[in-house]
Motif scaffolding. Structure first.
Motif, PDB file in Angstrom:
ATOM      1  N   ALA A  17       2.203   9.069  -5.493  1.00 57.52           N
ATOM      2  CA  ALA A  17       2.002   7.635  -5.243  1.00 57.52           C
ATOM      3  C   ALA A  17       0.613   7.381  -4.666  1.00 57.52           C
ATOM      4  O   ALA A  17       0.036   8.256  -4.004  1.00 57.52           O
ATOM      5  N   PHE A  18       0.101   6.162  -4.911  1.00 61.09           N
ATOM      6  CA  PHE A  18      -1.226   5.773  -4.428  1.00 61.09           C
ATOM      7  C   PHE A  18      -1.191   4.383  -3.818  1.00 61.09           C
ATOM      8  O   PHE A  18      -0.346   3.555  -4.163  1.00 61.09           O
ATOM      9  N   SER A  19      -2.176   4.122  -2.981  1.00 62.97           N
ATOM     10  CA  SER A  19      -2.740   2.776  -2.904  1.00 62.97           C
ATOM     11  C   SER A  19      -3.701   2.719  -4.080  1.00 62.97           C
ATOM     12  O   SER A  19      -4.674   3.482  -4.144  1.00 62.97           O
ATOM     13  N   GLU A  20      -3.400   1.858  -5.052  1.00 61.14           N
ATOM     14  CA  GLU A  20      -4.093   1.932  -6.337  1.00 61.14           C
ATOM     15  C   GLU A  20      -5.547   1.455  -6.235  1.00 61.14           C
ATOM     16  O   GLU A  20      -5.849   0.484  -5.540  1.00 61.14           O
ATOM     17  N   LEU A  21      -6.400   2.158  -6.957  1.00 57.68           N
ATOM     18  CA  LEU A  21      -7.802   1.784  -7.016  1.00 57.68           C
ATOM     19  C   LEU A  21      -7.940   0.503  -7.841  1.00 57.68           C
ATOM     20  O   LEU A  21      -7.570   0.470  -9.011  1.00 57.68           O
TER      21      LEU A  21
ATOM     22  N   GLN B 104      12.692  20.615   3.411  1.00 59.14           N
ATOM     23  CA  GLN B 104      13.263  19.278   3.590  1.00 59.14           C
ATOM     24  C   GLN B 104      12.330  18.226   2.984  1.00 59.14           C
ATOM     25  O   GLN B 104      11.126  18.448   2.847  1.00 59.14           O
ATOM     26  N   PRO B 105      12.870  17.056   2.592  1.00 58.75           N
ATOM     27  CA  PRO B 105      12.024  16.023   1.983  1.00 58.75           C
ATOM     28  C   PRO B 105      10.816  15.692   2.854  1.00 58.75           C
ATOM     29  O   PRO B 105      10.954  15.368   4.039  1.00 58.75           O
ATOM     30  N   THR B 106       9.631  15.800   2.268  1.00 62.72           N
ATOM     31  CA  THR B 106       8.381  15.667   3.009  1.00 62.72           C
ATOM     32  C   THR B 106       7.352  14.907   2.187  1.00 62.72           C
ATOM     33  O   THR B 106       7.161  15.193   1.006  1.00 62.72           O
ATOM     34  N   PHE B 107       6.664  13.962   2.818  1.00 61.42           N
ATOM     35  CA  PHE B 107       5.537  13.290   2.200  1.00 61.42           C
ATOM     36  C   PHE B 107       4.255  14.013   2.616  1.00 61.42           C
ATOM     37  O   PHE B 107       3.998  14.188   3.813  1.00 61.42           O
ATOM     38  N   VAL B 108       3.459  14.421   1.639  1.00 59.31           N
ATOM     39  CA  VAL B 108       2.144  15.008   1.886  1.00 59.31           C
ATOM     40  C   VAL B 108       1.112  13.950   1.523  1.00 59.31           C
ATOM     41  O   VAL B 108       1.045  13.499   0.377  1.00 59.31           O
TER      42      VAL B 108
ATOM     43  N   ASP C  67       0.835  -1.196   0.000  1.00 56.41           N
ATOM     44  CA  ASP C  67       0.000   0.000   0.000  1.00 56.41           C
ATOM     45  C   ASP C  67       0.872   1.249   0.000  1.00 56.41           C
ATOM     46  O   ASP C  67       2.101   1.157  -0.094  1.00 56.41           O
ATOM     47  N   TYR C  68       0.243   2.415   0.104  1.00 56.83           N
ATOM     48  CA  TYR C  68       1.014   3.654  -0.035  1.00 56.83           C
ATOM     49  C   TYR C  68       1.984   3.877   1.116  1.00 56.83           C
ATOM     50  O   TYR C  68       2.984   4.579   0.948  1.00 56.83           O
ATOM     51  N   GLN C  69       1.735   3.269   2.274  1.00 57.92           N
ATOM     52  CA  GLN C  69       2.697   3.356   3.379  1.00 57.92           C
ATOM     53  C   GLN C  69       3.960   2.568   3.037  1.00 57.92           C
ATOM     54  O   GLN C  69       5.085   3.026   3.273  1.00 57.92           O
ATOM     55  N   ASP C  70       3.780   1.361   2.484  1.00 56.73           N
ATOM     56  CA  ASP C  70       4.943   0.576   2.048  1.00 56.73           C
ATOM     57  C   ASP C  70       5.755   1.348   1.012  1.00 56.73           C
ATOM     58  O   ASP C  70       6.985   1.342   1.044  1.00 56.73           O
ATOM     59  N   MET C  71       5.045   2.023   0.089  1.00 50.58           N
ATOM     60  CA  MET C  71       5.734   2.747  -0.969  1.00 50.58           C
ATOM     61  C   MET C  71       6.493   3.948  -0.419  1.00 50.58           C
ATOM     62  O   MET C  71       7.568   4.308  -0.923  1.00 50.58           O
ATOM     63  N   MET C  72       5.962   4.585   0.629  1.00 46.59           N
ATOM     64  CA  MET C  72       6.705   5.687   1.258  1.00 46.59           C
ATOM     65  C   MET C  72       8.039   5.193   1.812  1.00 46.59           C
ATOM     66  O   MET C  72       9.073   5.846   1.658  1.00 46.59           O
TER      67      MET C  72
END
Length: 511
Positions: free
Chosen positions: A430-434, A390-394, A292-297
């Motif tokens: 990035a997504f958790s893909e639909l 600084q590098p940031t995930f939104v 999911d998108y957490q894994d991808m982060m």
């Protein structure tokens, strides 16, 4: 004016008029004709080098060492003539290859008078091969004493001023080949670009992602919100589009059973040009089944650390006076939450009408904000995005602006989507893909309605085959796409995308 004085003018060029340039080109053409008449081929087929200049300098002591009972090592180099100083019966010159420069020394009693006179007539910009022995001058300059030389390519066009290079920025982009000749720092940017791409490829291959290729010409465009380039295929009598993204084809591969796929891709968007946008640009897209998108982060953080360390030698780099630290854990914030923190306005529970009113109180232009998600996005872009150094995930974007992302498991108004920002620049999505085909169908239809309503970036076509693919079943999947060009801008400390593209798109020259 003496011959030596004329050579001085050639070896240290200054800005010259078009008329003077034309005269110099004619002079060089005559020299080329004279060489042919004398039986010298000005454009031979090949040349054997024993070393590059960089290898020569790195191994200079061993190559220049005189061993008892042995002849001194003979070194054969090739490069472009960049400087020439005629001093009576000797000439000092500089040649440069891809990576380095070295001084060479030509002496009349070593090469012979005929060869010496020929070398005198060489022009700055000519490419030559030289063979000889290495030594150090009294001033400490590492030098090759030439025994023989060969003209490898006669240059017909004079180079710009050796100190100024190409001053006109647009001319630098139009004549990148001259820019590369004159400025070693420009070459370093593109060598770094190659190292960055290689590091990305090595990282993903090392994680067992399969590198694939998908169509550039597509019967339908999708996977992003952008205006496409349109063309026509004569044999099929069909309209085709240059791809705006690789997403829908790559996810078809996940449906087909591949579990980790990625592509280094050229994408095309028919939109404006500025310091961050070129109509043709380079992307990496990857898809990971059962993640999911957490894994991808987590994977993204690891990739950025690997690339910066491998390509730059450090996880700390400077971009436009900002010291970026890729070693520290990236910040993780939500889009709605960050807007509330910066403005004091919490949009999370508001209706669309309430959000518009709130945006107007924040002195926002709300004319094109046609849904709640666009209001949230506009507030984020104005109040939050410029501060993300600084590098940031939104994370957790509204459904309204995320037609391909899975709804958030805890809030159906949002999606499991993130973008990564570095030095205020959006660098990846990035997504958790639909993977619900019915939900995807509804979102596609809403995008088509937006296009009918005048949204030029919304796809106006419905990709029924992709819906069919989802009906066969796509496992839970996360996908991530990130721009190579912006990453290179940041790691090479370049202000404009044009400075990291060898041949950026330009307006046609006016006559």
């Amino acid at each position: 004016m003496t011959t030596n004085q004329e050579q001085e003018l050639e070896q240290q060029p200054t800005p010259i008029s078009a008329e003077e340039t034309s005269h110099l080109i004619e002079t060089r053409r005559q020299k080329t004709a004279d060489l042919r008449s004398a039986g010298v081929h000005p454009y031979p087929y090949r040349y054997d080098r024993s070393h590059s200049i960089n290898e020569t300098l790195e191994n200079f002591d061993a190559l220049s060492e005189e061993k008892e009972g042995q002849e001194k090592a003979q070194v054969t180099l090739a490069g472009r003539l960049m400087l020439k100083r005629i001093m009576g019966k000797s000439i000092f010159a500089d040649i440069r290859d891809q990576d380095q420069r070295i001084q060479i020394y030509v002496k009349i009693n070593i090469v012979g008078e005929e060869a010496f006179r020929m070398f005198e007539k060489l022009d700055i910009g000519d490419i030559i091969g030289v063979e000889g022995e290495l030594f150090v001058t009294r001033k400490g300059e590492r030098t090759l004493q030439v025994k023989t030389f060969e003209l490898l390519c006669k240059s017909l066009h004079p180079l710009p001023d050796k100190h100024a290079g190409l001053v006109d920025k647009e001319m630098r982009y139009r004549q990148r080949y001259v820019d590369l000749i004159m400025d070693p720092e420009v070459r370093k940017v593109f060598q770094l670009r190659s190292s960055i791409i290689r590091a990305v490829r090595d990282f993903l291959n090392g994680k067992d992602f399969l590198e694939v290729e998908t169509p550039v010409l597509q019967p339908l465009y999708g996977g992003a919100a952008a205006r496409p380039f349109v063309t026509h295929h004569n044999a099929l009598d069909a309209t085709l589009y240059l791809r705006i993204a690789d997403e829908l084809y790559l996810k078809r591969l996940i449906v087909g059973g591949f579990e980790k796929v990625w592509e280094y891709c050229k994408d095309f968007r028919n939109e404006g040009m500025d310091r961050l946008h070129n109509p043709e640009f380079s992307m990496v897209e990857l898809y990971w089944a059962y993640a999911d998108y957490q894994d991808m982060m987590n994977l993204a953080e690891e990739l950025y650390r690997h690339v910066t360390k491998t390509a730059c030698g450090s996880n700390k780099v400077t971009f436009e006076e900002i010291e970026l630290d890729f070693e520290k854990p990236f910040a993780r914030i939500t889009m709605v939450g960050s807007v509330a923190e910066e403005t004091g306005v919490d949009l999370s529970e508001m209706t669309y009408e309430e959000a518009i009113t709130a945006a107007e109180r924040l002195v926002m232009d709300t004319e094109n904000l046609t849904n709640w998600g666009k209001v949230v996005e506009a507030c984020f872009e104005k109040f939050v995005e410029p501060k993300l150094e600084q590098p940031t995930f939104v994370m957790d974007f509204p459904v309204d602006i995320s037609p391909l992302a899975k709804r958030h498991r805890d809030n159906p108004r949002l999606t499991e989507r993130w973008e990564v920002f570095i030095a205020g620049l959006e660098c990846g999505n990035a997504f958790s893909e639909l993977n619900d085909p019915d939900d995807q169908r509804d979102r596609f239809l809403s995008q088509v309605e937006l296009a009918k309503g005048g949204d030029e970036e919304a796809p106006n076509t419905f990709d029924n085959d992709y819906i069919t693919a989802l009906q066969y079943g796509m496992p839970p999947t996360s996908g991530w796409g990130f721009g190579i060009d912006r990453l290179v801008m940041i790691l090479a400390n370049q202000h404009s995308i044009r400075d990291v593209l060898l041949f950026p798109q330009l307006r046609p020259e006016t006559k």
